[in-house]
Design an enzyme around this catalytic site. Structure first.
Site, PDB file in Angstrom:
ATOM      1  N   GLU A 182      -4.604  16.946  39.187  1.00 43.64           N
ATOM      2  CA  GLU A 182      -4.982  17.374  40.543  1.00 43.64           C
ATOM      3  C   GLU A 182      -5.634  18.763  40.517  1.00 43.64           C
ATOM      4  OE1 GLU A 182      -3.236  15.976  43.831  1.00 43.64           O
ATOM      5  OE2 GLU A 182      -2.073  14.402  42.871  1.00 43.64           O
ATOM      6  N   GLY A 185      -2.600  16.269  47.942  1.00 46.32           N
ATOM      7  CA  GLY A 185      -1.972  15.933  46.651  1.00 46.32           C
ATOM      8  C   GLY A 185      -1.480  17.168  45.921  1.00 46.32           C
ATOM      9  N   PHE A 187      -5.309   6.115  42.850  1.00 44.05           N
ATOM     10  CA  PHE A 187      -6.427   6.979  43.233  1.00 44.05           C
ATOM     11  C   PHE A 187      -7.336   7.124  42.023  1.00 44.05           C
ATOM     12  CE2 PHE A 187      -8.121  11.346  43.821  1.00 44.05           C
ATOM     13  CZ  PHE A 187      -8.563  11.296  45.144  1.00 44.05           C
TER      14      PHE A 187
HETATM   15  C1  LIG Z   1      -0.442  11.847  33.411  1.00 43.39           C
HETATM   16  C2  LIG Z   1      -1.724  12.008  34.152  1.00 43.39           C
HETATM   17  C3  LIG Z   1      -1.881  11.393  35.389  1.00 43.39           C
HETATM   18  C4  LIG Z   1      -3.086  11.501  36.073  1.00 43.39           C
HETATM   19  N1  LIG Z   1      -3.260  10.828  37.258  1.00 43.39           N
HETATM   20  C5  LIG Z   1      -4.509  10.776  37.822  1.00 43.39           C
HETATM   21  C6  LIG Z   1      -4.766   9.923  38.954  1.00 43.39           C
HETATM   22  O1  LIG Z   1      -3.853   9.267  39.482  1.00 43.39           O
HETATM   23  N2  LIG Z   1      -6.036   9.864  39.429  1.00 43.39           N
HETATM   24  C7  LIG Z   1      -7.070  10.579  38.883  1.00 43.39           C
HETATM   25  O2  LIG Z   1      -8.203  10.452  39.348  1.00 43.39           O
HETATM   26  N3  LIG Z   1      -6.854  11.412  37.816  1.00 43.39           N
HETATM   27  C8  LIG Z   1      -5.596  11.507  37.286  1.00 43.39           C
HETATM   28  N4  LIG Z   1      -5.369  12.324  36.194  1.00 43.39           N
HETATM   29  C9  LIG Z   1      -6.498  13.082  35.627  1.00 43.39           C
HETATM   30  C10 LIG Z   1      -6.412  14.574  35.880  1.00 43.39           C
HETATM   31  O3  LIG Z   1      -6.627  14.864  37.222  1.00 43.39           O
HETATM   32  C11 LIG Z   1      -7.433  15.243  34.930  1.00 43.39           C
HETATM   33  O4  LIG Z   1      -6.887  15.157  33.628  1.00 43.39           O
HETATM   34  C12 LIG Z   1      -7.717  16.668  35.324  1.00 43.39           C
HETATM   35  O5  LIG Z   1      -8.485  16.709  36.494  1.00 43.39           O
HETATM   36  C13 LIG Z   1      -8.467  17.446  34.226  1.00 43.39           C
HETATM   37  O6  LIG Z   1      -9.587  16.737  33.807  1.00 43.39           O
HETATM   38  P1  LIG Z   1      -9.819  16.487  32.233  1.00 43.39           P
HETATM   39  O7  LIG Z   1      -8.556  15.955  31.655  1.00 43.39           O
HETATM   40  O8  LIG Z   1     -11.044  15.671  32.071  1.00 43.39           O
HETATM   41  O9  LIG Z   1     -10.034  17.918  31.616  1.00 43.39           O
HETATM   42  P2  LIG Z   1     -11.445  18.755  31.552  1.00 43.39           P
HETATM   43  O10 LIG Z   1     -12.087  18.792  32.894  1.00 43.39           O
HETATM   44  O11 LIG Z   1     -12.254  18.217  30.417  1.00 43.39           O
HETATM   45  O12 LIG Z   1     -10.894  20.191  31.196  1.00 43.39           O
HETATM   46  C14 LIG Z   1     -10.560  20.603  29.876  1.00 43.39           C
HETATM   47  C15 LIG Z   1     -10.314  22.115  29.916  1.00 43.39           C
HETATM   48  O13 LIG Z   1     -11.509  22.800  30.357  1.00 43.39           O
HETATM   49  C16 LIG Z   1     -11.196  23.611  31.481  1.00 43.39           C
HETATM   50  N5  LIG Z   1     -12.345  23.656  32.398  1.00 43.39           N
HETATM   51  C17 LIG Z   1     -13.063  22.615  32.883  1.00 43.39           C
HETATM   52  N6  LIG Z   1     -14.004  23.044  33.725  1.00 43.39           N
HETATM   53  C18 LIG Z   1     -13.862  24.403  33.808  1.00 43.39           C
HETATM   54  C19 LIG Z   1     -14.537  25.437  34.517  1.00 43.39           C
HETATM   55  N7  LIG Z   1     -15.538  25.203  35.378  1.00 43.39           N
HETATM   56  N8  LIG Z   1     -14.125  26.719  34.313  1.00 43.39           N
HETATM   57  C20 LIG Z   1     -13.104  26.997  33.485  1.00 43.39           C
HETATM   58  N9  LIG Z   1     -12.413  26.054  32.798  1.00 43.39           N
HETATM   59  C21 LIG Z   1     -12.797  24.777  32.958  1.00 43.39           C
HETATM   60  C22 LIG Z   1      -9.979  22.956  32.131  1.00 43.39           C
HETATM   61  O14 LIG Z   1      -9.258  23.853  32.959  1.00 43.39           O
HETATM   62  C23 LIG Z   1      -9.208  22.518  30.904  1.00 43.39           C
HETATM   63  O15 LIG Z   1      -8.480  23.596  30.404  1.00 43.39           O
HETATM   64  C24 LIG Z   1      -4.139  12.281  35.532  1.00 43.39           C
HETATM   65  C25 LIG Z   1      -3.952  12.939  34.297  1.00 43.39           C
HETATM   66  C26 LIG Z   1      -2.777  12.801  33.619  1.00 43.39           C
HETATM   67  C27 LIG Z   1      -2.642  13.486  32.278  1.00 43.39           C
END
Ligand SMILES: Cc1cc2nc3c(=O)[nH]c(=O)nc-3n(C[C@H](O)[C@H](O)[C@H](O)COP(=O)(O)OP(=O)(O)OC[C@H]3O[C@@H](n4cnc5c(N)ncnc54)[C@H](O)[C@@H]3O)c2cc1C
Length: 388
Positions: free
Chosen positions: A363, A242, A123
């Protein structure tokens, strides 16, 4: 807690429990140490009918309700979160999206192989610069004669190195924001598609995680899942399922933390008695019990709403938030009960903590779940800052 399970659900739970104890648990320590994705074991999940359990039988699934799906996911999650991730991604994110949004031809083409474990899907939503703000994906899909050309990067994609199929979310009209996003079914064998393994993770070490690059990947019009502009809805509906499966898997981590801690506390002796006899140890065990029960009940409530065919976004976010945070807490307490023994992988509890940690991130982070819950409670959307 077995309240409310039908005889069939109880039987499915027993079967899943035996499978996990006999076939999953004995393999996880070595895979975790080696950071190795166990494809053979993942295929066994398909043999057992655990990939695509809620998918209709006409497409190779088992047509099970969400309560029963959650029971299976909980058991797999108790044994190994890397395998639970396979179940969640394949079933909820990939199969669920195809079943809900796909054409009859797309369903016939992909679902039987995905449900049986002959093929895997991933995904692809997250990008290097696009995480919580999923509406701002930068991967670009440009119209060609009879199809689309897709260019961009995806980050943190579970199963991305092993999948035959990738759901790729891409922007077709940057000016339209989330209304321009489309979802494409992309064969990972396509020219211009490549993946790279991500290693060095805190947990889920036996789970395959990839960065993906799409360099002018050509797909036909028949690769569109849903209509142009419906991609964001496809992604959000996938996450509704999910997140539910992540929550159910975390109930498994809570239960595993409890089982391991009770057994250890009754066996380990200090000051001449089993440590289970100390009130401060029982306080830790009681905290894990309450969190496990509460998380399971919230997961069952979300399942009941889904099975009734009603919108379940808020109930799912409540369950996901509580179950994931509880799994981290329960695993952490379990290490405390185990003392120094909890710090090495002779016992499952240190892996539970490492594996649980990602569940409050992926997720939708815990902060994003709170924003969904708060929006529902107040009618005010605090997801996007007023100045944005
Ligand atoms: C092992 C692993 C597997 C994964 N598998 C998948 C997958 O199969 N497919 C896929 O598409 N993605 C996948 N992901 C990605 C995952 O869904 C994202 O890491 C997650 O959505 C958070 O996005 P980011 O890491 O960019 O963090 P960011 O969005 O940059 O967030 C960083 C911090 O800011 C905070 N923040 C962001 N926006 C706001 C807001 N509006 N208000 C308050 N706080 C906020 C967050 O809560 C967090 O604490 C995976 C991640 C990992 C680590």
């Amino acid at each position: 807690m077995t309240v409310g399970l039908t005889d069939e659900q109880a039987l499915i739970r027993e079967t899943a429990r035996d499978f996990v104890d006999n076939e999953v648990v004995p393999r996880i320590r070595e895979s975790d140490r080696a950071e190795r994705f166990d494809r053979e074991l993942a295929e066994r999940l398909g043999d057992m009918g655990y990939l695509g359990a809620p998918v209709g039988e006409e497409y190779g699934g088992r047509g099970l309700d969400y309560v029963t799906y959650g029971i299976i996911v909980e058991e797999v999650g108790r044994g190994d979160s890397a395998m639970r991730t396979v179940v969640s991604v394949q079933t909820s994110l990939v199969c669920g999206s195809i079943e809900r949004w796909g054409t009859e031809e797309q369903k016939q083409r992909w679902l039987p192989g995905l449900c049986s474990g002959e093929a895997f899907g991933c995904f692809g939503l997250t990008e290097p610069d696009t995480g919580s703000d999923a509406a701002s994906v930068r991967t670009r899909a440009e119209k060609t004669d009879g199809g689309w050309r897709i260019t961009g990067q995806k980050m943190w994609i579970s199963l991305g190195n092993v999948a035959e199929l990738a759901l790729i979310f891409a922007q077709t009209e940057p000016d339209r924001g989330h209304r321009g996003i489309a979802c494409f079914l992309v064969s990972t064998a396509s020219d211009g598609f490549s993946s790279q393994e991500i290693h060095g993770k805190l947990g889920l070490r036996a789970s395959d995680t990839a960065s993906l690059a799409l360099d002018g990947v050509e797909v036909g019009d028949d690769a569109l899942l849903g209509e142009v502009g419906e991609g964001f809805k496809v992604a959000m509906s996938a996450l509704d399922s999910g997140r539910y499966s992540v929550a159910a898997g975390c109930v498994g981590i809570c239960q595993g933390s409890l089982d391991a801690s009770v057994a250890y506390a009754k066996e380990r002796r200090q000051f001449g008695v089993p440590i289970a006899g100390f009130q401060l140890v029982q306080e830790m065990l009681a905290e894990i019990v309450v969190r496990t029960d509460a998380a399971r009940l919230l997961v069952r409530r979300a399942a009941a709403v889904k099975d009734a065919g009603r919108p379940s976004t808020v109930e799912t976010s409540v369950a996901k938030l509580y179950a994931t945070e509880s799994a981290v807490e329960a695993a952490n307490l379990a290490i405390q009960v185990h003392g120094g023994s909890g710090y090495v992988d002779d016992y499952p509890v240190e892996r539970y903590l490492r594996d649980a940690r990602v569940t409050t991130l992926y997720e939708g982070t815990s902060q994003i779940q709170k924003l969904i819950i708060g929006r529902d409670a107040t009618g005010v959307n605090a997801m996007v800052p007023p100045s944005a």
